[in-house]
Write a protein that holds these residues in place. Sequence first.
Motif, mmCIF file in Angstrom:
data_model
loop_
_atom_site.group_PDB
_atom_site.id
_atom_site.type_symbol
_atom_site.label_atom_id
_atom_site.label_comp_id
_atom_site.label_asym_id
_atom_site.label_seq_id
_atom_site.Cartn_x
_atom_site.Cartn_y
_atom_site.Cartn_z
ATOM 1 N N GLY A 194 32.482 33.606 49.709
ATOM 2 C CA GLY A 194 32.092 33.880 48.330
ATOM 3 C C GLY A 194 33.274 33.862 47.382
ATOM 4 O O GLY A 194 33.224 33.233 46.320
ATOM 5 N N VAL A 195 34.350 34.533 47.770
ATOM 6 C CA VAL A 195 35.519 34.607 46.892
ATOM 7 C C VAL A 195 36.145 33.223 46.725
ATOM 8 O O VAL A 195 36.400 32.776 45.606
ATOM 9 C CB VAL A 195 36.566 35.603 47.438
ATOM 10 C CG1 VAL A 195 37.871 35.495 46.678
ATOM 11 C CG2 VAL A 195 36.047 37.027 47.358
ATOM 12 N N VAL A 196 36.364 32.550 47.838
ATOM 13 C CA VAL A 196 37.034 31.253 47.758
ATOM 14 C C VAL A 196 36.201 30.261 46.947
ATOM 15 O O VAL A 196 36.718 29.584 46.059
ATOM 16 C CB VAL A 196 37.351 30.699 49.164
ATOM 17 C CG1 VAL A 196 37.863 29.268 49.069
ATOM 18 C CG2 VAL A 196 38.378 31.577 49.852
ATOM 19 N N SER A 197 34.891 30.197 47.226
ATOM 20 C CA SER A 197 34.098 29.193 46.512
ATOM 21 C C SER A 197 33.972 29.533 45.029
ATOM 22 O O SER A 197 34.069 28.660 44.178
ATOM 23 C CB SER A 197 32.724 29.022 47.165
ATOM 24 O OG SER A 197 31.972 30.183 46.976
ATOM 25 N N GLY A 198 33.785 30.826 44.719
ATOM 26 C CA GLY A 198 33.672 31.194 43.314
ATOM 27 C C GLY A 198 34.968 30.982 42.562
ATOM 28 O O GLY A 198 34.987 30.595 41.403
ATOM 29 N N PHE A 199 36.068 31.216 43.241
ATOM 30 C CA PHE A 199 37.371 31.170 42.591
ATOM 31 C C PHE A 199 37.887 29.749 42.469
ATOM 32 O O PHE A 199 38.431 29.352 41.446
ATOM 33 C CB PHE A 199 38.341 32.014 43.410
ATOM 34 C CG PHE A 199 39.617 32.321 42.707
ATOM 35 C CD1 PHE A 199 39.620 33.092 41.560
ATOM 36 C CD2 PHE A 199 40.816 31.843 43.210
ATOM 37 C CE1 PHE A 199 40.804 33.379 40.906
ATOM 38 C CE2 PHE A 199 42.009 32.129 42.556
ATOM 39 C CZ PHE A 199 42.002 32.897 41.405
ATOM 40 N N VAL A 256 25.492 37.430 51.310
ATOM 41 C CA VAL A 256 26.714 38.074 50.830
ATOM 42 C C VAL A 256 27.587 37.050 50.115
ATOM 43 O O VAL A 256 28.101 37.297 49.023
ATOM 44 C CB VAL A 256 27.508 38.704 52.001
ATOM 45 C CG1 VAL A 256 28.744 39.409 51.491
ATOM 46 C CG2 VAL A 256 26.640 39.664 52.781
ATOM 47 N N ALA A 257 27.726 35.875 50.745
ATOM 48 C CA ALA A 257 28.551 34.829 50.137
ATOM 49 C C ALA A 257 28.028 34.476 48.755
ATOM 50 O O ALA A 257 28.793 34.360 47.793
ATOM 51 C CB ALA A 257 28.573 33.589 51.031
ATOM 52 N N ARG A 258 26.714 34.355 48.637
ATOM 53 C CA ARG A 258 26.141 34.002 47.335
ATOM 54 C C ARG A 258 26.354 35.091 46.307
ATOM 55 O O ARG A 258 26.733 34.829 45.175
ATOM 56 C CB ARG A 258 24.643 33.763 47.480
ATOM 57 C CG ARG A 258 24.353 32.429 48.083
ATOM 58 C CD ARG A 258 22.908 32.109 47.847
ATOM 59 N NE ARG A 258 22.499 30.957 48.620
ATOM 60 C CZ ARG A 258 21.260 30.770 49.027
ATOM 61 N NH1 ARG A 258 20.344 31.676 48.743
ATOM 62 N NH2 ARG A 258 20.955 29.698 49.700
ATOM 63 N N ALA A 259 26.091 36.328 46.723
ATOM 64 C CA ALA A 259 26.231 37.434 45.773
ATOM 65 C C ALA A 259 27.689 37.595 45.340
ATOM 66 O O ALA A 259 27.983 37.767 44.159
ATOM 67 C CB ALA A 259 25.715 38.722 46.398
ATOM 68 N N ILE A 315 32.168 36.839 41.437
ATOM 69 C CA ILE A 315 33.465 36.239 41.138
ATOM 70 C C ILE A 315 33.346 35.340 39.910
ATOM 71 O O ILE A 315 34.200 35.363 39.029
ATOM 72 C CB ILE A 315 33.964 35.403 42.345
ATOM 73 C CG1 ILE A 315 34.285 36.320 43.526
ATOM 74 C CG2 ILE A 315 35.175 34.559 41.968
ATOM 75 C CD1 ILE A 315 35.584 37.053 43.424
ATOM 76 N N LEU A 316 32.263 34.578 39.847
ATOM 77 C CA LEU A 316 32.089 33.678 38.713
ATOM 78 C C LEU A 316 32.079 34.458 37.402
ATOM 79 O O LEU A 316 32.622 33.989 36.402
ATOM 80 C CB LEU A 316 30.795 32.864 38.848
ATOM 81 C CG LEU A 316 30.819 31.757 39.896
ATOM 82 C CD1 LEU A 316 29.484 31.040 39.950
ATOM 83 C CD2 LEU A 316 31.945 30.765 39.617
ATOM 84 N N SER A 317 31.467 35.645 37.420
ATOM 85 C CA SER A 317 31.449 36.379 36.158
ATOM 86 C C SER A 317 32.775 37.100 35.907
ATOM 87 O O SER A 317 33.229 37.195 34.779
ATOM 88 C CB SER A 317 30.259 37.335 36.087
ATOM 89 O OG SER A 317 30.561 38.533 36.726
ATOM 90 N N LEU A 318 33.419 37.560 36.974
ATOM 91 C CA LEU A 318 34.728 38.215 36.794
ATOM 92 C C LEU A 318 35.790 37.221 36.339
ATOM 93 O O LEU A 318 36.672 37.542 35.558
ATOM 94 C CB LEU A 318 35.202 38.841 38.110
ATOM 95 C CG LEU A 318 34.717 40.235 38.469
ATOM 96 C CD1 LEU A 318 35.216 40.602 39.859
ATOM 97 C CD2 LEU A 318 35.240 41.249 37.468
ATOM 98 N N LYS A 319 35.657 36.011 36.849
ATOM 99 C CA LYS A 319 36.663 34.979 36.616
ATOM 100 C C LYS A 319 36.837 34.647 35.129
ATOM 101 O O LYS A 319 37.901 34.267 34.695
ATOM 102 C CB LYS A 319 36.227 33.713 37.381
ATOM 103 C CG LYS A 319 37.309 32.725 37.642
ATOM 104 C CD LYS A 319 36.840 31.669 38.626
ATOM 105 C CE LYS A 319 35.917 30.670 37.968
ATOM 106 N NZ LYS A 319 35.838 29.403 38.723
#
Lengths: 264, 280
Positions: free
Chosen positions: B96-101, B153-156, B161-165
């Motif tokens: 989740g973190v890696v893909s979102g980031f 979990v990965a999706r959530a 991350i997408l919104s934090l980013k």
Amino acid sequence: MVILEVENLTKIYVVGLLRKKEILAVNNISFRVSEKEFISLVGESGSGKTTTARMILRLLKPTSGSIRFQGRDVWSLKKMEDLKWYWRQVHGIFQDPFASYNPLYRIDRVLNQVFNLIGDIGADRESLIREALKEVGLRPDEVLGRYPHELSGGQRQRIMVARCYLLKPRLILADEPVSMIDASTRAGVLNLFSRLRDEYGTSVIFITHDLGLAYYVSDRIMIMYRGEIVEEGSPEEVMENPQHPYTRKLREDVPLLYRKWSGF
Amino acid sequence: MIPPIVMDLIKIKKLIISLSIFLAIVLAGLIGPIVYPVNPVVMTGPIEQPPSSKYPLGTDRWGRDVLAQLLHGIRNSLSIGLTAAAISLAIGVTIGVVSGFKGGITENSLMLLTDVVYALPSILLMMLIAAYLEERNPFLVSIVIGVTSWPWVARAVRSQILSLKTREFIDMSRMAGLGDLRIMFEDLLPNMASYIFMAFVLLMSGAMIAEAGLSMIGLGVTRGISLGIILYWAQLLEAVRRALWWWFIPPGVCLVALATSLLLLSTALDEYFSPRLRGE
Ligand SMILES: Nc1ncnc2c1ncn2[C@@H]1O[C@H](COP(=O)(O)OP(=O)(O)OP(=O)(O)O)[C@@H](O)[C@H]1O
Ligand SMILES: [Mg+2]
């Protein structure tokens, strides 16, 4: 001497998952910034000011066009040491002083981060930070060690200005850096930009809605409208002889106060 | 000194109730086998005895003590739940973190992988494994559950991350020359700590249910005992029809209590943290 050259810069945002929609946020703009120049970028909400700033700060990849700083293409910088060099020279202050702080850390963090760019300069960091805070009219003891949510919007904006003052970059992109600061303090903070310019040759791109304020502080004004720079010139030219209808409309909104002072 | 967050938390009824139920069962699983040192897998008495003073929860078809089985079963179910949840969490958060980031191709390929795993039920993987491995220990079962239950979990995490980013503080750190890894660990993950903890609680609850599910269809552990395995035998030998209630009710109740107390715990935490995460 020109330090920043922006050429045919364009940004198209693509939004939506299934039905893709394109938003032309910045449309083919070009301009140059010279050393010690104070430029204001004025435009209505959504005209693409922040987008432009973020591309120049190398935080948002342009769709096309080039940005060169001291002759180097900004987007071809890849290595961390080059990037650090760039952000050491070109730094920004963001529009939203609430989102600019990670809520989990004390505000000291954004000031301490500067030393990651400067490296070890031998001087006492703490006293440098205190000095910078005093420059923006804050009492160091009142703000150091506190969390962002414990400070007002204006205090947070001034801490961001203090960060730039600590860094003393060659170019500052300040996105409405004084919008929440009261009028009397505002003059002092804006003055700080002038002092950086006089003492360190810093250039400033100052983003604002307020043409009146821009008239006061800048060497040159660029009017942005729907992603394009529609007018550019000295404050006098823009105020006294506006070419574009949008500029004329903007000028009408400038409070009488400014006009009286500047005599038109 | 007690930190103020603890004081705030103990005022939430739902949290206290769910935590007490959960901890009570955990305690039973941890010290139960010591206080009640009866071997759960050997014959210790007559078969299918109802509860009595000698056999507090009766015995099963092979004369094994149900209470002893229950206590060991709780212990194993918990450890399967913990291990599987830890595995899922590690995979899910990382992806989740890696893909979102990172975005771009990295994001697309990781999300494709997520969708593939999402479509692949743990039962299928377990059936394949069962075809090859005669013996399945609790650790193997944990791994199977762990590597199949992380996609949500990965999706959530990715969407968080997408919104934090897009928050400017990430850009402030970036402009200060912090690398991706430092931004992840200093700016992104700490802001999701409570969220990640909730995900862990939910994963654990889900993993214990999944273990029971696998066991009930004969794909669970072959060695040792778990709540699912007790239920498996009870079901196979028609304990319900024959009204041997002491055999299937205690493990069933324990399983449901464990899973629901964790669910309740996570909703209580959600209610506590969400307004704070949205920013006071
Ligand atoms: N991340 C994004 N995704 C999609 N569209 C965006 C994004 N950011 C900005 N836009 C759009 O691009 C256009 C320009 O936005 P930008 O933020 O640059 O305007 P601005 O001049 O800074 O406005 P303001 O004065 O309100 O800050 C707007 O239409 C906006 O909706
Ligand atoms: Mg803006």
